[in-house]
Write an enzyme that holds these catalytic residues in place. Structure first.
Site, mmCIF file in Angstrom:
data_model
loop_
_atom_site.group_PDB
_atom_site.id
_atom_site.type_symbol
_atom_site.label_atom_id
_atom_site.label_comp_id
_atom_site.label_asym_id
_atom_site.label_seq_id
_atom_site.Cartn_x
_atom_site.Cartn_y
_atom_site.Cartn_z
ATOM 1 N N THR A 124 -12.051 -65.384 11.459
ATOM 2 C CA THR A 124 -13.454 -65.325 11.876
ATOM 3 C C THR A 124 -13.647 -64.610 13.202
ATOM 4 O OG1 THR A 124 -13.289 -67.478 12.920
ATOM 5 C CG2 THR A 124 -14.076 -67.425 10.653
ATOM 6 N N SER A 126 -12.881 -61.446 14.029
ATOM 7 C CA SER A 126 -12.794 -59.988 13.989
ATOM 8 C C SER A 126 -13.873 -59.424 13.076
ATOM 9 C CB SER A 126 -11.395 -59.558 13.518
ATOM 10 O OG SER A 126 -11.045 -60.243 12.349
ATOM 11 N N ASN A 128 -15.380 -58.011 10.041
ATOM 12 C CA ASN A 128 -14.963 -58.146 8.647
ATOM 13 C C ASN A 128 -15.303 -56.867 7.894
ATOM 14 O OD1 ASN A 128 -14.620 -58.793 5.978
ATOM 15 N ND2 ASN A 128 -15.979 -60.565 5.989
ATOM 16 N N ARG A 129 -14.263 -56.122 7.529
ATOM 17 C CA ARG A 129 -14.528 -54.832 6.889
ATOM 18 C C ARG A 129 -15.271 -54.986 5.567
ATOM 19 N NH1 ARG A 129 -9.012 -55.579 5.618
ATOM 20 N NH2 ARG A 129 -8.285 -54.526 7.482
ATOM 21 N N GLU A 163 -7.309 -51.547 12.720
ATOM 22 C CA GLU A 163 -7.315 -51.248 11.282
ATOM 23 C C GLU A 163 -8.500 -51.860 10.547
ATOM 24 O OE1 GLU A 163 -3.515 -51.974 9.456
ATOM 25 O OE2 GLU A 163 -2.454 -50.717 10.897
ATOM 26 N N ASP A 203 -3.508 -45.292 9.610
ATOM 27 C CA ASP A 203 -3.411 -43.879 9.269
ATOM 28 C C ASP A 203 -3.769 -43.747 7.792
ATOM 29 O OD1 ASP A 203 -2.809 -41.277 9.774
ATOM 30 O OD2 ASP A 203 -0.659 -41.586 10.061
ATOM 31 N N GLU A 267 1.176 -48.177 17.021
ATOM 32 C CA GLU A 267 2.357 -48.721 16.332
ATOM 33 C C GLU A 267 3.117 -47.517 15.787
ATOM 34 O OE1 GLU A 267 1.115 -51.200 13.023
ATOM 35 O OE2 GLU A 267 0.148 -52.684 14.314
#
Ligand SMILES: *[C@@H]1O[C@H](CO)[C@@H](O)[C@H](O)[C@H]1NC(C)=O
Ligand SMILES: *[C@@H]1O[C@H](CO)[C@@H](O)[C@H](O)[C@H]1NC(C)=O
Ligand SMILES: *[C@@H]1O[C@H](CO)[C@@H](O)[C@H](O)[C@H]1NC(C)=O
Ligand SMILES: *[C@@H]1O[C@H](CO)[C@@H](O)[C@H](O)[C@H]1NC(C)=O
Ligand SMILES: *[C@@H]1O[C@H](CO)[C@@H](O)[C@H](O)[C@H]1NC(C)=O
Ligand SMILES: *[C@@H]1O[C@H](CO)[C@@H](O)[C@H](O)[C@H]1NC(C)=O
Ligand SMILES: *[C@@H]1O[C@H](CO)[C@@H](O)[C@H](O)[C@H]1NC(C)=O
Ligand SMILES: *[C@@H]1O[C@H](CO)[C@@H](O)[C@H](O)[C@H]1NC(C)=O
Length: 555
Positions: A124, A126, A128-129, A163, A203, A267
């Site tokens: 909760t 972040s 939410n895509r 991401e 990516d 990363e």
């Protein structure tokens, strides 16, 4: 009595050596003495419990976390190892702002190691895509973390997301990411902090994805007040012996040749062949990369799903177990000599990038959502709702079920949940779309209760709601107008610290696609009354128009 010499020694032992603030100028990072700064280090976060996120091929995502910077003994155990890499940075993905981080942060600082800190939390905490929003709840999580870390000299950058976008369809999240960057940047600068605002992107694939570069440009375009300072790319294209600059990175570097801001690998470290050779390290810090690139972070110090762990920790947590993966990385990283070109005095200026237009592989509107407005949401809760949500403050399953139920029920009455819905493709943001779930459910419940002509059954919701007849229909409308009248012009302003006093519950904010988000409704649901009055809906319809007018365009 302490002798002066002993006193001096004591002071020296307790004094914290301050690390200088790293700043960006054009596309490079610099230390105050004008030398280039390259990010060099490892990610530093124990693996949380992971669950598949429901998207085919997508990486599983954590549902909980262990705060590595609250573990003083763990930091003391690990810092000699990380220092042996001659590292200057770690990346930490989730911290608990209530805990004490002073021991770890000063120990890393004393070792010359900066921290790049992600502000999002699992589930909760972040964007939410699957149903993106930028709410008071998320803003509170982010500002609480900033408040807990601004005191440390070695906070290099904060990541406003990791991401979030991972496909064409999820580019609809981009306006919410950019709004978060805008508001977090304003918050940091209001505190006198020049900590960099960053984003870490996954990516795409060269052959099937068109969204990576438009997203990078979208986050960098427009005014400085809405753009990120530092772009991170999670990149696993160089795989051991088969890797090469030309085959692995040349196309990426070329894509960023006109990027206006510093870029680095947030990363890296492909695991197709173990142990990893880390033969990409000399190239990463070598002449082919440094014109466009500012280093990177090897993933991951701790064991991580997929075999990315560089070390293991003994079961009693007291010792670090390394193998050839670690020693190969250590010999490469410790051997790096930074190329100090250009220095800040002769860094070229960069040109702004254009904001990408919308197409089928990049859906983001250039109209950003407004700054989450805790005062407005509290005003509505305090004065405009005749039927208040009184269910659990933080149970996203209950809240999700109730959102679905009430929005469907409103749809069956010819009404809808647009007021609490946000759409990053159309750039329309309902006037309460930035509020927490409690406020949003209370709005939807009150609307439904009014449509039922205040039939007590219209404010039941299986025991999750309470009637407040002290708020008459006309008073609710007057209050709603008054709450909206105090929204700062344009809807964008500098947030203040966790001012909300709202419960930090999610309102559709889940990195793994939770269900607690408002939908626009429309499915039929059994309700026993017809729409007889459109008063509250009419007012809130006007409010929606106001919200659209208040939204802000990038350019
Ligand atoms: C954060 O730390 C506080 C204080 O110890 C604790 O009560 C809370 O449960 C922690 N939150 C998480 C998500 O671990
Ligand atoms: C070791 O540390 C982890 C957190 O990293 C903790 O969950 C675990 O309980 C610790 N184990 C022992 C034996 O202290
Ligand atoms: C860490 O533990 C895992 C699981 O036991 C093992 O596969 C891996 O080789 C170990 N790595 C090191 C560096 O010891
Ligand atoms: C260390 O770097 C030098 C060049 O600066 C290179 O010649 C040498 O091979 C490197 N050593 C290792 C172990 O990578
Ligand atoms: C969408 O626009 C971007 C540039 O912003 C472009 O690279 C991409 O190819 C376009 N995609 C489609 C499907 O037109
Ligand atoms: C609240 O709503 C949930 C989901 O519809 C339901 O399971 C629960 O019984 C309701 N009542 C209470 C008091 O939580
Ligand atoms: C946003 O609007 C577009 C265009 O109408 C639609 O396709 C998309 O499903 C909407 N997104 C959400 C989250 O409702
Ligand atoms: C939702 O309701 C508002 C207010 O009644 C109306 O203006 C709007 O057109 C409706 N939106 C949809 C998608 O039905």
């Amino acid at each position: 009595m302490l002798l002066p010499r002993a006193l001096l020694a004591l002071l020296a032992a307790t004094a914290v050596r301050a690390l200088p603030q790293v700043t960006k100028s054009g596309r490079y990072l610099f230390t105050p003495d004008g030398n280039r700064f390259y990010i060099k280090g490892v990610s530093y976060q124990q693996q949380g419990t992971v669950q598949a996120n429901g998207q085919p091929g997508a990486f599983p995502e954590p549902t909980d976390y262990i705060d590595p910077l609250a573990d003083a003994a763990g930091c003391a155990r690990d810092i000699p190892y990380i220092s042996s890499l001659k590292a200057n940075a770690i990346r930490v993905y989730s911290v608990n702002s209530s805990l004490d981080h002073s021991s770890c942060m000063s120990a890393f600082s004393n070792a010359g190691i900066y921290v790049i800190l992600d502000l999002a939390l699992p589930v909760t905490g972040s964007i939410n895509r699957a149903s993106p929003s930028w709410t008071t709840s998320l803003l509170d999580v982010y500002t609480a973390t900033i408040d807990a870390f601004l005191q440390y000299d070695n906070l290099l950058a904060v990541n406003i997301g990791n991401e979030v976008v991972n496909s064409d369809a999820t580019t609809e999240s981009a306006p919410f990411i950019k709004a978060a960057a805008r508001d977090i940047k304003a918050y940091l600068r209001s505190k006198g902090s020049s900590v960099l605002v960053a984003y870490a992107s996954t990516d795409g694939s060269d052959t099937t994805d068109d969204w990576r570069d438009p997203l990078a440009n979208y986050l960098a375009c427009g005014s400085d007040s809405t753009s990120i300072d530092l772009y991170g790319l999670n990149n696993y294209r160089w795989c051991g012996a088969a890797g090469s600059f030309e085959g692995s990175w040349a196309s990426t570097v070329a894509a960023f040749s006109n990027y206006p801001f510093p870029a680095y690998f947030s990363e890296y470290g492909c695991v197709d062949d173990l142990p990893r050779l880390w033969n990409e390290v000399p190239v990463l810090y070598g002449s082919q990369m440094v014109g466009e690139w500012s280093g990177g972070l090897a993933f991951s110090y701790f064991p991580a799903v997929g075999g990315y762990g560089l070390v293991n920790i003994s079961s009693d947590n007291t010792s670090v177990i390394t193998g050839s993966d670690w020693s190969l990385l250590q010999s490469e990283l410790s051997n790096v000599t930074f190329i100090n070109t250009p220095t800040s005095a002769n860094a070229p200026s960069t040109s702004p990038v254009a904001c990408p237009g919308q197409n089928s592989s990049f859906l983001a509107s250039q109209t950003l959502p407004p700054t989450p407005d805790a005062a407005k949401c509290a005003c509505f809760r305090d004065s405009a709702f005749s039927c208040a949500y009184t269910g659990p403050a933080s149970n996203t399953d209950v809240q999700g079920a109730l959102f679905n139920y009430v929005c469907n029920a409103l749809g069956a009455e010819g009404a809808n949940c647009s007021i609490i819905a946000a759409n990053g493709t159309t750039g329309t943001y309902g006037i309460l779309s930035d509020c927490d779930a409690v406020t949003q459910l209370s709005w939807a419940f009150s609307y439904y209760y009014e449509l039922s002509n205040r039939d007590p059954q219209g404010c039941d919701f299986a025991g999750n709601a309470t009637i407040n007849n002290a708020v008459s229909t006309s008073a609710a409308n007057v209050a709603a107008q008054s709450c909206l009248a105090s929204v700062p012009s344009g809807g964008v302003f500098t947030p203040t610290a966790s001012s909300a006093g709202t419960s930090p519950t999610g309102s559709g904010a889940s990195s793994s696609g939770g269900s607690s988000s408002p939908s626009s409704g429309g499915k039929s649901a059994a309700v026993a009354w017809r729409v007889e009055t459109g008063v509250l809906g009419g007012i809130l319809g006007a409010a929606l128009a106001a919200a659209v007018g208040a939204a802000v365009t990038l350019l």
